[in-house]
Design an enzyme around this catalytic site. Structure first.
Site: not given
Length: 357
Positions: A225, A233, A242, A268
């Protein structure tokens, strides 16, 4: 002057169909506006399917997402891939299947024509043979031989046509086989990172767990993770997020072997299946991935502004007899959360707390 045109329907039933379509389209648009969902085609397709209520699974999933307020682009794409894309994949397979059937029908026609021509040739040969036995002059013999050569040339031409037709059909069938394989592979890949998706992961994990059980061989599962990914973000935008996901997926892919598999497990989160691998070897490999991720200093194109430290936490579980796939995933998840609690950017392969990595 109002230029709006009123649709002309051929029958009342057609009008009902279009009325339903307009109704669902309006509901889908309103849902997207109300919940401020990403204005992408996948979102509209999912909301339209939800509005039409023709798929109970989609209705239940979207209800839960709306209740949680969890309508991120990834979650929407995940539901779309798992529940709507299979329909599209099935449609593609059916079209390819129809083309395969057409090719098979063509082959059967060619073979049928070949058999018919062969039977005709056999009949003619028999007639010529009988005629030669009854010839009484050179002219009759010459005519019989000329007839034989003409029929032989006709049969040779038919054979060439049959051979060419079969070669072309074989080529087309091979092309269709590759197209079918491409469709299958596409359905097993995450469209953003190009690594495997959750569906491929579930299939692979079940197969490798059976193999480990039957062969008494090693098997490890790691779940990764990205740390503080929401911060990336929020600070730089989803497009940069991304790109970070792609970089991380690429680092993992570059470090695993051919028999291993990496899949995007969640937003993620990534899962890494390591067949024929014990816990020590898995820990060494995963820590190398962790270190390479942390050492990869990413900057924005143009401004060269650094993104800051990008790190990931990992939990590793080793298969022991009696475990199910869910057991293995749950254990890896527990160790991942333990790695998070201990400060992130670490690999956790035990159930107890360890010193910082």
């Amino acid at each position: 002057m109002n230029d709006t045109k009123t649709p002309v329907f051929s029958c009342p039933e057609e009008q009902k169909v279009f009325s339903r379509v307009y109704k669902y389209a309006d509901m889908a648009t309103r849902l997207m506006e109300e919940h401020k969902t990403p204005p992408f085609p996948n979102t509209y397709a999912l909301m339209y399917a939800y509005a039409s209520a023709e798929n109970d699974d989609i209705v239940g999933i979207v209800d839960n997402m709306l209740e949680r307020g969890d309508l991120s682009a990834y979650e929407i794409d995940e539901v779309y891939s798992n529940h709507l894309c299979p329909m599209q994949d099935q449609a593609k397979r059916e079209k390819i299947g129809e083309r395969v059937e057409a090719q098979i029908s063509s082959v059967l026609d060619l073979v049928g024509t070949g058999v018919e021509n062969s039977d005709q040739f056999e009949t003619v040969l028999q007639q010529i043979g009988n005629g030669i036995g009854q010839t009484t002059s050179i002219d009759q013999l010459s005519a019989a031989i000329s007839n034989l050569m003409s029929e032989n040339q006709r049969m040779a031409g038919q054979s060439r046509k049959l051979s060419d037709g079969l070669k072309e059909s074989r080529k087309q069938i091979e092309l269709l086989r590759r197209e079918l394989e491409d469709v299958r592979n596409e359905s097993m890949r995450d469209p953003l990172t190009s690594v495997h998706n959750r569906r491929a992961f579930d299939i692979k994990l079940a197969a490798e767990l059976d193999a480990a059980r039957q062969n008494n061989s090693g098997l490890c599962l790691a779940i990764a993770d990205l740390d503080h990914f929401k911060r990336v973000n929020d600070t730089f935008g989803h497009r940069i997020g991304d790109e970070v996901l792609k970089v991380f997926a690429n680092i993992i892919s570059e470090n695993i072997k051919g028999q291993d598999l990496v899949a995007r497990y969640g937003g993620e989160e990534f899962a890494i299946i390591l067949p024929a691998t014990d816990l020590k070897a898995a820990s060494i490999l995963i820590d190398r991935i962790r270190l390479q991720t942390f050492q990869r200093k990413l900057v924005l194109k143009g401004s060269k502004k650094p993104l800051g430290d990008i790190s990931a936490s990992f939990g590793i579980a080793q298969f022991v007899p009696g475990m199910t796939p869910d057991n293995l995933v749950e254990l890896a998840d527990q160790r991942l959360y333990l790695a998070k609690r201990q400060g992130r950017n670490r690999v956790q392969a035990e159930d107890c707390e360890t010193n910082a990595a």
